[in-house]
Design an enzyme around this catalytic site. Structure first.
Site, PDB file in Angstrom:
ATOM      1  N   HIS A   1       0.836  -1.212   0.000  1.00  0.00           N
ATOM      2  CA  HIS A   1       0.000   0.000   0.000  1.00  0.00           C
ATOM      3  C   HIS A   1       0.866   1.255   0.000  1.00  0.00           C
ATOM      4  O   HIS A   1       0.693   2.149  -0.843  1.00  0.00           O
ATOM      5  CB  HIS A   1      -0.908  -0.018   1.226  1.00  0.00           C
ATOM      6  CG  HIS A   1      -1.781   1.189   1.369  1.00  0.00           C
ATOM      7  ND1 HIS A   1      -3.103   1.193   1.024  1.00  0.00           N
ATOM      8  CD2 HIS A   1      -1.512   2.445   1.822  1.00  0.00           C
ATOM      9  CE1 HIS A   1      -3.618   2.404   1.245  1.00  0.00           C
ATOM     10  NE2 HIS A   1      -2.667   3.176   1.741  1.00  0.00           N
ATOM     11  N   GLU A   2       1.785   1.336   0.939  1.00  0.00           N
ATOM     12  CA  GLU A   2       2.614   2.537   1.032  1.00  0.00           C
ATOM     13  C   GLU A   2       3.535   2.675  -0.182  1.00  0.00           C
ATOM     14  O   GLU A   2       3.836   3.785  -0.618  1.00  0.00           O
ATOM     15  CB  GLU A   2       3.423   2.526   2.335  1.00  0.00           C
ATOM     16  CG  GLU A   2       2.580   2.522   3.606  1.00  0.00           C
ATOM     17  CD  GLU A   2       1.563   3.659   3.666  1.00  0.00           C
ATOM     18  OE1 GLU A   2       1.799   4.717   3.040  1.00  0.00           O
ATOM     19  OE2 GLU A   2       0.530   3.483   4.331  1.00  0.00           O
TER      20      GLU A   2
ATOM     21  N   HIS B   1       1.762   4.503  -2.888  1.00  0.00           N
ATOM     22  CA  HIS B   1       1.895   5.957  -2.733  1.00  0.00           C
ATOM     23  C   HIS B   1       3.251   6.426  -3.256  1.00  0.00           C
ATOM     24  O   HIS B   1       3.351   7.479  -3.912  1.00  0.00           O
ATOM     25  CB  HIS B   1       1.787   6.340  -1.253  1.00  0.00           C
ATOM     26  CG  HIS B   1       0.396   6.373  -0.709  1.00  0.00           C
ATOM     27  ND1 HIS B   1      -0.624   7.067  -1.314  1.00  0.00           N
ATOM     28  CD2 HIS B   1      -0.143   5.804   0.407  1.00  0.00           C
ATOM     29  CE1 HIS B   1      -1.733   6.938  -0.591  1.00  0.00           C
ATOM     30  NE2 HIS B   1      -1.465   6.169   0.446  1.00  0.00           N
TER      31      HIS B   1
ATOM     32  N   HIS C   1       3.345   6.791  -6.928  1.00  0.00           N
ATOM     33  CA  HIS C   1       2.639   8.003  -7.343  1.00  0.00           C
ATOM     34  C   HIS C   1       3.583   9.205  -7.306  1.00  0.00           C
ATOM     35  O   HIS C   1       3.503  10.098  -8.154  1.00  0.00           O
ATOM     36  CB  HIS C   1       1.447   8.216  -6.407  1.00  0.00           C
ATOM     37  CG  HIS C   1       0.357   9.063  -6.965  1.00  0.00           C
ATOM     38  ND1 HIS C   1      -0.774   9.380  -6.252  1.00  0.00           N
ATOM     39  CD2 HIS C   1       0.201   9.683  -8.158  1.00  0.00           C
ATOM     40  CE1 HIS C   1      -1.574  10.140  -6.990  1.00  0.00           C
ATOM     41  NE2 HIS C   1      -1.001  10.347  -8.148  1.00  0.00           N
TER      42      HIS C   1
END
Length: 675
Positions: free
Chosen positions: A464-465, A468, A471
């Site tokens: 998940h991290e 980010h 991105h």
């Protein structure tokens, strides 16, 4: 001597030299950089030349560089290695930063220049990105009170300063409660735990200088304890300490802070002309209105609650079979849910965990990024902010794309949870600036010489991290204000939650889920059981999340409650909260909402983004290849590289051709709509 925080950087890739820093450098560096930022803003506002894009918008984008550099380093250290000295500095910096922010957004001359550009925007021959930047700048100034006058401006300034102080106090109180509590484990309780849980307790005790193993309030320690300890009295003691963070009375109690924060947010929204804070906050999000948020949450609540209640009945029967009287209590759920998972899926966390080594899961995340986006990761030997942290250079076809830093282990003084931040964001206005991106987690640190082992939830958090981080690293825009994760709150979780899906791709696990002792790949039978159990206990997970999101929304969608804890109880009663499940984040430790307020009225955004991430991964599944190159290129082109340069709906529609409905989420969670 030149302050190391203000000196030219000499490390590779312009990274800060943490080895040269000392805490006594922060205050003078902050004062100098803040004064410089003020002078830059004053110069823009007082420029005698008519406003144009270069002398106003570009100048604003270039301003405050030294201050940003100082603060990115300071806030990293304050969040991952807090000390009394750093907490005192944070309390001193916070109101000054709020006052500076108010001085910028309430500067009448500066806003007049932005407004002049806005009114003549059709004549400025702007690129689409420049037009978006001007729109966002003007919108942010208006929403910050630039159009207010007289006493209203003064009151808004005071509110902003006080909210900054309250957010800092909330976060520091929560950290103190987490740092100061530990439960020693007697030998019989330790012996009843699986080896990896016992090892985590020993490591936690050693890290804290305790005489023996302890349970702490780090999620990576307390959740496995709740899952595996047969000692119901110890489970209750640990669970109640975990859920009482921020509400223990005394100097670290957050309940009064919450009440004042909600009142001030409501007052600020009213000053700005909104019915309530939720209406103000959601105006710029994809959801747009509180009604739209509530509609989504309640569409999922019914099926989730029904599933959770059915599961609770099964767990309560197991509790009674063990000779304990009903009812099932919140401190029983993790234990019996784990026991039931073993029975239903023949899946034991103790059997699974040796296959989820931290280093191998990092390799898996990197490999997926390589197969999807062509990224390569090479370790860097540079001084970082803590000995546990490590760094990699990120390249693509030999081109430098950024630096990725991982700080994975829990420790005293480190803020709980997991997050992604940047020491520097991508932009092109000041040259080809590539980002320095950090992932911070709180996994249990292993004993010396042993590999770090993750739970399945830990592994999902890592992916998940890292979503980010992608991105940030794949961002390809001109302006830092629009770079990377500078997007709507209910869009920012799309890349992170989407990336979690690749962890469940069988070929990824077959390659990287190797046993810590034997090196053998995860057996096919275990892999199959793991994938089949991926949505196990989804009723519980969904209920605890939606309850938190609904309480957050209710706090802000209307007059502020005089007693937030009473309002919390009323909301939970009104939705029929199952007795044995608590909110994922009770109000006194709801840091997303009250430690700065980034997710205030916005905690729902994880679920809003999940509607999109389920649909987005389906785009890959429809091709028959989870690494389909064309779909990956489209994802990067429309979502990951674009930052905030366009409306999120347009970005997602550009990728998928349409917006999704809630059906994709219900299907992904295997929740059947209520009849």
């Amino acid at each position: 001597m030149t302050n190391p925080l203000l000196a030219d950087r000499t490390l590779p890739f312009d990274l800060p030299d943490f080895a040269a820093l000392s805490d006594d450098a922060f205050a003078p560096a902050f004062d100098t950089a803040l004064a410089q930022a003020r002078a830059e803003i004053d110069a823009i506002a007082a420029d005698p030349a008519p406003a144009d894009f270069e002398n106003t918008i570009h100048a604003l984008e270039r301003s405050g560089r030294a201050l940003s550099d100082v603060l990115s380093v300071f806030f990293l250290l304050a969040s991952v290695d807090a000390t009394p000295e750093r907490e005192a500095l944070q309390r001193a910096f916070s109101p000054k930063l709020a006052e500076f922010s108010s001085d910028v957004t309430l500067n009448a001359a500066l806003f007049a220049r932005i407004e002049a550009l806005w009114q003549t925007r059709d004549t400025l021959d702007l690129t689409p990105e420049q037009a978006r930047l001007l729109e966002i700048k003007r919108r942010d100034f208006v929403r910050a009170g630039a159009a207010l006058e007289g006493a209203d401006r003064d009151r808004l300034r005071a509110i902003n300063t006080r909210l900054a102080e309250l957010g800092t106090a909330f976060a520091q109180n929560l950290l103190a409660d987490e740092r100061d509590w530990a439960m020693p484990l007697p030998q019989d309780a330790l012996a009843a735990l699986p080896g990896f849980v016992a090892d985590a307790a020993r490591a936690a005790g050693a890290e804290r200088g305790a005489d023996g193993p302890v349970v702490t309030l780090s999620r990576s320690v307390i959740v496995p304890f709740l899952q595996f300890s047969p000692h119901r009295d110890l489970r209750r003691r640990a669970y109640e300490a975990w859920t009482a963070r921020g509400a223990r009375g005394g100097a670290t109690d957050n309940r009064a802070i919450v009440a004042e924060t909600l009142a001030l947010r409501a007052e600020r929204a009213a000053l700005l002309g909104y019915d309530n804070f939720a209406a103000y906050k959601l105006e710029t999000e994809m959801a747009k209105t509180p009604a739209a948020v509530r509609e989504l949450l309640m569409a999922v609540w019914g099926p989730a609650r029904a599933r959770a209640e059915a599961d609770a009945g099964q767990l309560e029967q197991m509790l009674q079979d063990d000779g304990h009287p009903a009812p099932l209590e919140p401190w029983d759920w993790h234990f019996y849910a784990e026991k039931r998972r073993r029975a239903l899926h023949d899946l034991d966390e103790a059997e699974l965990k040796p296959y989820l080594q931290l280093d191998r899961m990092i390799e898996a995340a990197f490999d997926c990024a390589h197969r999807l986006f062509g990224l390569d990761f090479a370790p860097l030997d540079i001084p970082l902010h803590h000995p546990d942290a490590r760094a990699w250079e990120v390249t693509r076809d030999g081109r430098h794309m950024g630096v990725f830093i991982g700080d994975y282990f829990a420790r005293a003084g480190k803020r709980s949870g997991a997050w992604c931040s940047a020491l520097r964001s991508q932009q092109k206005l000041a040259g080809e600036i590539r980002p320095h991106v950090l992932n911070v987690c709180n996994f249990a640190k292993p004993a010396a010489g042993r590999p770090a082992l993750l739970s399945w939830d830990d592994a999902r958090t890592l992916f998940h991290e890292f979503g980010h981080a992608l991105h940030q690293m794949l961002s390809d825009v001109t302006y830092e204000s629009l770079s990377g994760t500078s997007v709507a709150r209910d869009f920012v979780e799309l890349p992170s939650q989407l990336y979690e899906h690749w962890l469940e791709v069988p070929e990824v696990l077959q390659t990287f889920a190797t046993h810590a002792d034997t090196g053998e790949a995860m057996p096919q039978a275990l892999l199959t059981r793991l994938i089949e159990a991926a949505t196990y206990d989804m009723g519980f997970q969904t209920v605890e999340f939606i309850a938190s999101a609904l309480v957050d929304l209710d706090f802000h969608d209307g007059p502020p409650p005089a007693d937030p804890m009473q309002r919390q109880a009323e909301v939970l009663e009104s939705i029929g909260m199952p007795r044995a499940i608590r909110m994922r984040h009770a109000t006194p430790h709801f840091a997303h909402v009250f430690a700065g307020g980034g997710y205030a009225s916005g905690y729902y955004s994880y679920m809003w983004s999940e509607v999109m991430d389920a649909d987005a991964f389906a785009a890959f599944e429809e091709t028959g290849d989870p690494f389909d190159p064309e779909t990956a290129r489209a994802l990067e082109r429309h979502v990951l590289s674009t930052g905030g340069t366009a409306d999120p709906e347009a970005l997602y529609t550009g990728f998928r051709g349409r917006l999704p409905g809630v059906e994709a989420l219900l299907k992904g969670r295997k929740l059947v709509p209520a009849a």
